[in-house]
Design a protein around this motif. Sequence first.
Motif, PDB file in Angstrom:
ATOM      1  N   LEU A 223       0.986  -1.069   0.007  1.00  0.00           N
ATOM      2  CA  LEU A 223       0.037   0.084   0.100  1.00  0.00           C
ATOM      3  C   LEU A 223       0.931   1.222   0.153  1.00  0.00           C
ATOM      4  N   ILE A 224       2.223   1.015  -0.205  1.00  0.00           N
ATOM      5  CA  ILE A 224       3.147   2.337   0.257  1.00  0.00           C
ATOM      6  C   ILE A 224       2.742   3.249  -1.271  1.00  0.00           C
ATOM      7  N   GLY A 225       2.401   2.463  -2.384  1.00  0.00           N
ATOM      8  CA  GLY A 225       2.228   3.146  -3.716  1.00  0.00           C
ATOM      9  C   GLY A 225       0.928   4.190  -3.518  1.00  0.00           C
ATOM     10  N   ASP A 226       0.005   3.480  -2.682  1.00  0.00           N
ATOM     11  CA  ASP A 226      -1.355   4.322  -2.520  1.00  0.00           C
ATOM     12  C   ASP A 226      -0.917   5.701  -1.563  1.00  0.00           C
ATOM     13  N   GLY A 227      -0.019   5.417  -0.659  1.00  0.00           N
ATOM     14  CA  GLY A 227       0.219   6.472   0.313  1.00  0.00           C
ATOM     15  C   GLY A 227       0.900   7.489  -0.393  1.00  0.00           C
ATOM     16  N   LEU A 228       1.841   7.143  -1.490  1.00  0.00           N
ATOM     17  CA  LEU A 228       2.782   8.264  -2.147  1.00  0.00           C
ATOM     18  C   LEU A 228       1.781   8.816  -3.228  1.00  0.00           C
ATOM     19  N   GLY A 229       0.811   8.110  -3.595  1.00  0.00           N
ATOM     20  CA  GLY A 229      -0.081   8.523  -4.752  1.00  0.00           C
ATOM     21  C   GLY A 229      -0.977   9.509  -4.098  1.00  0.00           C
ATOM     22  N   HIS A 230      -1.265   9.472  -2.753  1.00  0.00           N
ATOM     23  CA  HIS A 230      -2.214  10.525  -2.188  1.00  0.00           C
ATOM     24  C   HIS A 230      -1.280  11.672  -1.929  1.00  0.00           C
ATOM     25  N   ILE A 231       0.023  11.500  -1.502  1.00  0.00           N
ATOM     26  CA  ILE A 231       1.023  12.571  -1.048  1.00  0.00           C
ATOM     27  C   ILE A 231       0.922  13.217  -2.471  1.00  0.00           C
ATOM     28  N   ALA A 232       1.275  12.678  -3.697  1.00  0.00           N
ATOM     29  CA  ALA A 232       1.512  13.099  -4.799  1.00  0.00           C
ATOM     30  C   ALA A 232       0.372  14.173  -5.223  1.00  0.00           C
ATOM     31  N   LEU A 233      -0.695  14.162  -4.690  1.00  0.00           N
ATOM     32  CA  LEU A 233      -1.794  15.259  -4.979  1.00  0.00           C
ATOM     33  C   LEU A 233      -1.268  16.460  -4.576  1.00  0.00           C
ATOM     34  N   THR A 234      -0.524  16.444  -3.347  1.00  0.00           N
ATOM     35  CA  THR A 234      -0.112  17.860  -3.124  1.00  0.00           C
ATOM     36  C   THR A 234       0.994  18.377  -3.960  1.00  0.00           C
ATOM     37  N   GLY A 235       1.819  17.515  -4.656  1.00  0.00           N
ATOM     38  CA  GLY A 235       2.911  17.941  -5.698  1.00  0.00           C
ATOM     39  C   GLY A 235       2.203  18.583  -6.895  1.00  0.00           C
ATOM     40  N   VAL A 236       0.923  17.727  -7.198  1.00  0.00           N
ATOM     41  CA  VAL A 236       0.224  18.389  -8.260  1.00  0.00           C
ATOM     42  C   VAL A 236      -0.343  19.899  -7.941  1.00  0.00           C
ATOM     43  N   ALA A 237      -0.962  19.956  -6.880  1.00  0.00           N
ATOM     44  CA  ALA A 237      -1.200  21.140  -6.433  1.00  0.00           C
ATOM     45  C   ALA A 237      -0.322  22.269  -6.440  1.00  0.00           C
ATOM     46  N   VAL A 238       0.789  21.929  -6.247  1.00  0.00           N
ATOM     47  CA  VAL A 238       2.052  22.916  -6.031  1.00  0.00           C
ATOM     48  C   VAL A 238       2.324  23.400  -7.393  1.00  0.00           C
ATOM     49  N   GLY A 239       2.158  22.110  -8.373  1.00  0.00           N
ATOM     50  CA  GLY A 239       2.530  22.622  -9.695  1.00  0.00           C
ATOM     51  C   GLY A 239       1.416  23.542 -10.256  1.00  0.00           C
ATOM     52  N   PHE A 240       0.327  23.316 -10.110  1.00  0.00           N
ATOM     53  CA  PHE A 240      -0.797  24.368 -10.310  1.00  0.00           C
ATOM     54  C   PHE A 240      -0.709  25.661  -9.893  1.00  0.00           C
ATOM     55  N   LEU A 241      -0.063  25.864  -8.434  1.00  0.00           N
ATOM     56  CA  LEU A 241      -0.124  27.152  -7.738  1.00  0.00           C
ATOM     57  C   LEU A 241       1.191  27.772  -8.211  1.00  0.00           C
ATOM     58  N   THR A 242       2.268  27.130  -8.532  1.00  0.00           N
ATOM     59  CA  THR A 242       3.318  27.908  -8.846  1.00  0.00           C
ATOM     60  C   THR A 242       3.635  27.900 -10.678  1.00  0.00           C
ATOM     61  N   SER A 243       2.489  27.334 -11.316  1.00  0.00           N
ATOM     62  CA  SER A 243       2.579  27.362 -12.892  1.00  0.00           C
ATOM     63  C   SER A 243       3.614  26.643 -13.673  1.00  0.00           C
ATOM     64  N   THR A 244       3.903  25.505 -12.673  1.00  0.00           N
ATOM     65  CA  THR A 244       5.118  24.613 -13.043  1.00  0.00           C
ATOM     66  C   THR A 244       4.608  23.273 -13.387  1.00  0.00           C
ATOM     67  N   SER A 245       5.424  22.616 -14.160  1.00  0.00           N
ATOM     68  CA  SER A 245       5.017  21.168 -14.613  1.00  0.00           C
ATOM     69  C   SER A 245       4.633  20.322 -13.336  1.00  0.00           C
ATOM     70  N   PRO A 246       3.384  19.896 -13.323  1.00  0.00           N
ATOM     71  CA  PRO A 246       3.040  19.138 -12.049  1.00  0.00           C
ATOM     72  C   PRO A 246       3.866  17.833 -12.043  1.00  0.00           C
ATOM     73  N   MET A 247       4.509  17.269 -12.951  1.00  0.00           N
ATOM     74  CA  MET A 247       5.219  16.100 -12.841  1.00  0.00           C
ATOM     75  C   MET A 247       6.405  16.336 -11.993  1.00  0.00           C
ATOM     76  N   TRP A 248       7.263  17.496 -12.295  1.00  0.00           N
ATOM     77  CA  TRP A 248       8.320  17.678 -11.536  1.00  0.00           C
ATOM     78  C   TRP A 248       8.130  18.015  -9.920  1.00  0.00           C
ATOM     79  N   THR A 249       6.793  19.048  -9.751  1.00  0.00           N
ATOM     80  CA  THR A 249       6.957  19.123  -8.392  1.00  0.00           C
ATOM     81  C   THR A 249       6.256  18.062  -7.565  1.00  0.00           C
ATOM     82  N   THR A 250       5.668  17.015  -8.403  1.00  0.00           N
ATOM     83  CA  THR A 250       5.110  15.730  -7.791  1.00  0.00           C
ATOM     84  C   THR A 250       6.439  14.993  -7.412  1.00  0.00           C
ATOM     85  N   LEU A 251       7.322  15.024  -8.298  1.00  0.00           N
ATOM     86  CA  LEU A 251       8.497  14.070  -8.015  1.00  0.00           C
ATOM     87  C   LEU A 251       9.440  14.766  -6.783  1.00  0.00           C
TER      88      LEU A 251
END
Length: 292
Positions: free
Chosen positions: A37-65
């Motif tokens: 289930l660690i993938g699920d946990g990191l998948g939920h955390i990645a939601l924050t990374g995607v939101a950071v990408g939207f907020l900073t107008s950066t590619s969500p893939m890099w902020t998620t990483l």
Amino acid sequence: MSILNYEFMQRALISALVVGLCAPAVGVFLVQKRLALIGDGLGHIALTGVAVGFLTSTSPMWTTLAVTIAASIVMELLRSHSKTSGDVALAMMFYGGIAGGVYLTGLAADKGVANLQQYLFGSLLTTGWTEVWTVVGGGAAVALLMLVLRPWMSAICADEQYARVAGLPVAGLNLLLLMTTAVTVSVSMRAVGLLLVSALLVIPVVTVQQFTRSLKATMFGGMAAGFLIAGAGIITSAVQDVPPGATIVLIGVACFVVTATAAAIVHRLRRTWRRHPPPEGEPLEVELPSKA
């Protein structure tokens, strides 16, 4: 005209095949360490990374990483250097990741929140070539690293105490496993989505595990199964005009159900054979020639 003649289908297929190949390479060790289930946990955390990408107008893939790698490091430190157990640390990251994503998404309400669904559930058909090559590069690096480190990863999955006594850097290998999982989640989110990303880490592995008897066979079999499942999912989704992420996962689940059922039947037949072996044939009667 073949659907593969379309450029967007070529991009989608390449991305999906790479993800299908690299995710089980990491997932086989997560399954062995009871961290499915660690993938699920990191998948939920990645939601924050995607939101950071939207907020900073950066590619969500890099902020998620960046966010998922940082979270994997924190998770391993909490698990190994504090009184917090692994499942509690994972739960905290679950809740924090979802809350952070929702909060930051609210702040970025005018910066592409409408695109959030394609990261939650996957949207391979809208990926550009830049994203495709990022997926290919990240996936290839993950798969190659896991193949090279397979003997050491196998050792810590089998017995961490023995591996530590043998001189292996157990803490470093555990951290590396979580970090490669974070990379896999980041490059897979456009394929199956953050809410389904754990499926490609686990389903191909447990599918082939029904018939394999070694970690090496499970690893290579899982990679082959993930490759085929991802490819079949993309083709099916294009033909039926349905979401590719959900299609890939459903095909994977169907493959698991079929193989698990077949394995159960084979196991039952073997047990029946051992308990009630077939009767041996009667000895042949040989008619000897009579003496004159």
